[in-house]
Design an enzyme around this catalytic site. Structure first.
Site, PDB file in Angstrom:
ATOM      1  N   TYR A 171     -65.754  48.130  21.962  1.00  0.00           N
ATOM      2  CA  TYR A 171     -64.468  48.746  21.626  1.00  0.00           C
ATOM      3  C   TYR A 171     -64.518  49.238  20.177  1.00  0.00           C
ATOM      4  O   TYR A 171     -65.504  49.024  19.461  1.00  0.00           O
ATOM      5  CB  TYR A 171     -63.317  47.756  21.868  1.00  0.00           C
ATOM      6  CG  TYR A 171     -63.162  47.419  23.339  1.00  0.00           C
ATOM      7  CD1 TYR A 171     -62.824  48.412  24.261  1.00  0.00           C
ATOM      8  CD2 TYR A 171     -63.387  46.134  23.807  1.00  0.00           C
ATOM      9  CE1 TYR A 171     -62.704  48.121  25.613  1.00  0.00           C
ATOM     10  CE2 TYR A 171     -63.268  45.831  25.158  1.00  0.00           C
ATOM     11  CZ  TYR A 171     -62.928  46.835  26.058  1.00  0.00           C
ATOM     12  OH  TYR A 171     -62.818  46.551  27.393  1.00  0.00           O
ATOM     13  N   ARG A 177     -62.678  38.534  17.600  1.00  0.00           N
ATOM     14  CA  ARG A 177     -63.706  38.429  18.642  1.00  0.00           C
ATOM     15  C   ARG A 177     -64.834  39.372  18.240  1.00  0.00           C
ATOM     16  O   ARG A 177     -64.654  40.598  18.176  1.00  0.00           O
ATOM     17  CB  ARG A 177     -63.138  38.816  20.012  1.00  0.00           C
ATOM     18  CG  ARG A 177     -64.108  38.480  21.128  1.00  0.00           C
ATOM     19  CD  ARG A 177     -63.539  38.623  22.524  1.00  0.00           C
ATOM     20  NE  ARG A 177     -64.241  37.699  23.419  1.00  0.00           N
ATOM     21  CZ  ARG A 177     -64.200  37.745  24.735  1.00  0.00           C
ATOM     22  NH1 ARG A 177     -63.471  38.646  25.347  1.00  0.00           N
ATOM     23  NH2 ARG A 177     -64.862  36.874  25.457  1.00  0.00           N
ATOM     24  N   ALA A 187     -61.309  31.373  56.076  1.00  0.00           N
ATOM     25  CA  ALA A 187     -59.975  31.713  56.596  1.00  0.00           C
ATOM     26  C   ALA A 187     -59.346  30.503  57.277  1.00  0.00           C
ATOM     27  O   ALA A 187     -58.182  30.157  57.031  1.00  0.00           O
ATOM     28  CB  ALA A 187     -60.074  32.878  57.579  1.00  0.00           C
ATOM     29  N   CYS A 233     -68.625  36.137  41.815  1.00  0.00           N
ATOM     30  CA  CYS A 233     -68.808  37.309  42.680  1.00  0.00           C
ATOM     31  C   CYS A 233     -68.380  38.584  41.955  1.00  0.00           C
ATOM     32  O   CYS A 233     -68.733  39.689  42.358  1.00  0.00           O
ATOM     33  CB  CYS A 233     -67.993  37.137  43.954  1.00  0.00           C
ATOM     34  SG  CYS A 233     -66.220  37.100  43.629  1.00  0.00           S
ATOM     35  N   LYS A 290     -76.633  32.521  44.661  1.00  0.00           N
ATOM     36  CA  LYS A 290     -75.343  32.419  45.344  1.00  0.00           C
ATOM     37  C   LYS A 290     -74.976  30.958  45.627  1.00  0.00           C
ATOM     38  O   LYS A 290     -74.098  30.674  46.427  1.00  0.00           O
ATOM     39  CB  LYS A 290     -75.366  33.260  46.621  1.00  0.00           C
ATOM     40  CG  LYS A 290     -75.609  34.739  46.291  1.00  0.00           C
ATOM     41  CD  LYS A 290     -75.157  35.676  47.344  1.00  0.00           C
ATOM     42  CE  LYS A 290     -73.680  35.887  47.347  1.00  0.00           C
ATOM     43  NZ  LYS A 290     -73.253  36.874  48.330  1.00  0.00           N
ATOM     44  N   CYS A 332     -65.210  29.044  40.382  1.00  0.00           N
ATOM     45  CA  CYS A 332     -65.490  30.487  40.385  1.00  0.00           C
ATOM     46  C   CYS A 332     -66.908  30.683  40.907  1.00  0.00           C
ATOM     47  O   CYS A 332     -67.832  30.003  40.465  1.00  0.00           O
ATOM     48  CB  CYS A 332     -65.371  31.018  38.957  1.00  0.00           C
ATOM     49  SG  CYS A 332     -66.175  32.614  38.708  1.00  0.00           S
ATOM     50  N   CYS A 355     -58.692  37.402  42.988  1.00  0.00           N
ATOM     51  CA  CYS A 355     -59.835  36.486  42.962  1.00  0.00           C
ATOM     52  C   CYS A 355     -60.226  36.110  44.387  1.00  0.00           C
ATOM     53  O   CYS A 355     -59.365  35.813  45.213  1.00  0.00           O
ATOM     54  CB  CYS A 355     -59.470  35.239  42.159  1.00  0.00           C
ATOM     55  SG  CYS A 355     -60.700  33.942  42.300  1.00  0.00           S
TER      56      CYS A 355
END
Ligand SMILES: Cc1cc2nc3c(=O)[nH]c(=O)nc-3n(C[C@H](O)[C@H](O)[C@H](O)COP(=O)(O)O)c2cc1C
Ligand code: SF4
Length: 510
Positions: A33, A80, A252, A204, A289, A201, A219
């Site tokens: 930035y 930062r 699910a 991914c 993974k 987390c 997420c």
């Protein structure tokens, strides 16, 4: 000048924050930035007092700091800062440590260490191959040259790791990004010693991919992240508990079961395999993974602590309805690898699907392997095989590999395929088999024969809907979720599981 105008805008913004009652502000001098562009010799090509020597390149940042200190002396000020741009001509640690010292002298209160820029690619928001805490060495270097507190982080996932960073004195604070999207209660649970209750987390990067694509941040593992207002206010009803059967323990099914249990319904979860997790079990197998397994283990722990009754190794079918009729049935029966075309019969014996490969790697017993299908699963299979020393050829009918994959993990995976010598044949397809050899035709219609030791089919999945079709003729309230409804990956499955549970809860309230 324009530079001075922008400098004053930064100072003015800090003053507005102070006026609005904020205790502190952070200046973003990292990740490519504007302030970082002034600091970095890669981007700062100015010939005036803001360019050239490090002294000049720091001027923009230090003038902003001085201006804020003067205008709002009470405001806490953090910066930062990139300790390394990871670019050939970028800001490097020998110079950035001097910036750290200059910032301390200028009176900032906290140094927030980061790294990487957009052009340098993968280091400011890492793909899953990066090790936990890999960039703590940067914070450690900063700590050696300043006395103000140093904040470090990046790819920190476990409280025990964060604790160790602090104990070793590598940083005074640890920051978390993605872990807080996955579980906003990370810090509270860590403080309570409930590390195993933290929803992990899985790196991914769907969250940042959404942001880069102009969608809101969601997420994969937390169905409420970015959807906080969708969280329904529901009341558990006293009296008789409604009974729900959930068939299938992929993401699910588990999410639906947990949500319903949380609101007091009586849930029985059937899984035909001997372990919970459905597709999560094979999805965790390809390189880098393994965090999917952590997520599966987390779900399993939550189930064990819940009131959900789990029936493993049992195939639920329509005969159950004769014995016991639940109020609701949720079918989360997942998906199956698409069957290879007829010609594949001739290659039988040396062919298997991606799922079969990941569940039983010994099926690929030769040295040379052709993977047919270069979507996400095909690329992951090629990555897995090449990483295990196989010579892999990947055949994809489109012009691009894994087009739907999140871009940082995709870049990382494609780099590995190249490093491991995977041969990719784009715009090509297998058109038949002749005497055990594959006939591969490219975009120009040219055909070659390849005779691999093994063949892996990665041609997609089809939803398992048979059970749903049977049950819905016999029961008025049967719901279909997850891959069985729409092949969409873990995130879509988790959201569907949550939504179907909420729908049932609403119906139950009426
Ligand atoms: C969805 C998302 C948005 C982010 N937005 C910013 C941002 O606007 N500015 C920034 O400096 N870093 C941003 N980051 C980077 C994080 O601040 C953090 O440095 C990075 O994700 C690595 O830490 P983690 O492994 O704890 O997530 C973002 C990261 C994510 C995942
Ligand atoms: S979307 Fe993926 S990377 Fe982002 S926070 Fe959730 S699990 Fe982590």
């Amino acid at each position: 000048s324009e530079v001075e105008q922008i400098r004053d805008n930064f100072i003015g913004a800090a003053a507005l924050a102070a006026q609005a009652g904020f205790d502190g502000v952070e200046l973003h001098a990292a990740h490519g930035y504007l302030i970082n562009q002034f600091l970095s010799p890669d981007t700062n090509l100015r010939a005036d007092k803001y360019g050239g020597s490090l002294h000049n390149r720091m001027r923009f940042l230090l003038e902003i700091v001085a201006g804020i200190k003067q205008l709002c002396p009470q405001l806490l000020l953090s910066v930062r800062l990139n300790l390394d741009d990871f670019l050939p001509n970028g800001l490097k640690i020998n110079e950035s440590l001097q910036v750290c010292q200059a910032l301390e002298e200028a009176g900032i209160h906290l140094l927030h260490v980061s790294c990487g820029t957009y052009p340098s690619g993968l280091t400011s928001i890492e793909p899953s191959s990066y090790q936990e805490g890999w960039r703590m060495y940067l914070a450690e270097q900063a700590k050696k040259v300043v006395n103000i507190p140093v904040l470090g982080g990046g790819m920190i996932r476990r409280p025990s790791f964060a604790e160790e960073v602090l104990k070793q004195g590598q940083a005074d604070f640890v920051f978390l990004g993605r872990p807080l999207l996955a579980d906003p209660n990370w810090a509270r649970k860590a403080a309570q010693g409930r590390d195993k209750d933290i929803r992990p987390c899985i790196v991914c990067n769907k969250c940042i991919d959404n942001k880069f694509s102009g969608r809101s941040i969601h997420c994969t593992v937390n169905p409420y992240a970015g959807r906080e207002k969708e969280r329904p206010v529901l009341f558990t009803r006293p009296g008789e508990r409604r009974r729900v059967v959930v068939v299938g323990s992929g993401p699910a099914g588990i999410q639906a079961a947990l949500t319903l249990d949380q609101y007091g319904l009586k849930v029985v979860l059937y899984e035909q395999d001997s372990e919970l997790g459905g597709q999560l079990n094979v999805a965790a197998a390809p390189p880098h993974k393994y965090r999917i397994k952590h997520y599966r283990d987390y779900l399993q722990r939550r189930l064990q602590r819940s009131g959900v009754e789990i029936v493993l190794g049992h195939k639920y079918d329509q005969d159950h309805l004769g014995v016991d009729t639940p109020d609701y049935i949720i079918v989360a029966s997942g998906s199956t690898s698409l069957l290879p075309p007829d010609w594949a019969d001739q290659a039988r014996g040396k062919a298997c699907s991606v799922n079969e490969l990941l569940a039983s790697p010994q099926l690929v017993d030769g040295t040379t392997v052709v993977v047919i299908g270069g979507g996400l699963t095909g690329c992951e299979a090629a990555d897995y095989l090449a990483g295990n020393g196989k010579r892999v050829t990947l055949i994809e009918r489109q012009g691009r590999l894994a087009p739907t994959m999140e871009r940082k993990n995709r870049r990382d995976l494609l780099n590995r395929l190249e490093e491991n010598g995977v041969i990719t044949k784009l715009n090509s397809q297998v058109t038949g088999v002749e005497r055990g050899c594959l006939l591969v035709t490219d975009g120009q219609g040219k055909t070659e024969t390849i005779d691999p030791d093994n063949i892996v089919f990665a041609m997609g999945y089809h939803p398992n809907r048979d059970l749903y079709e049977q049950l819905r003729l016999l029961h008025p309230r049967v719901y279909l979720v997850g891959d069985a409804q729409h092949i969409g990956g873990i995130g879509a499955a988790v959201v569907q599981g949550r939504k179907v549970a909420e729908q049932i809860l609403k119906e139950d309230e009426l």
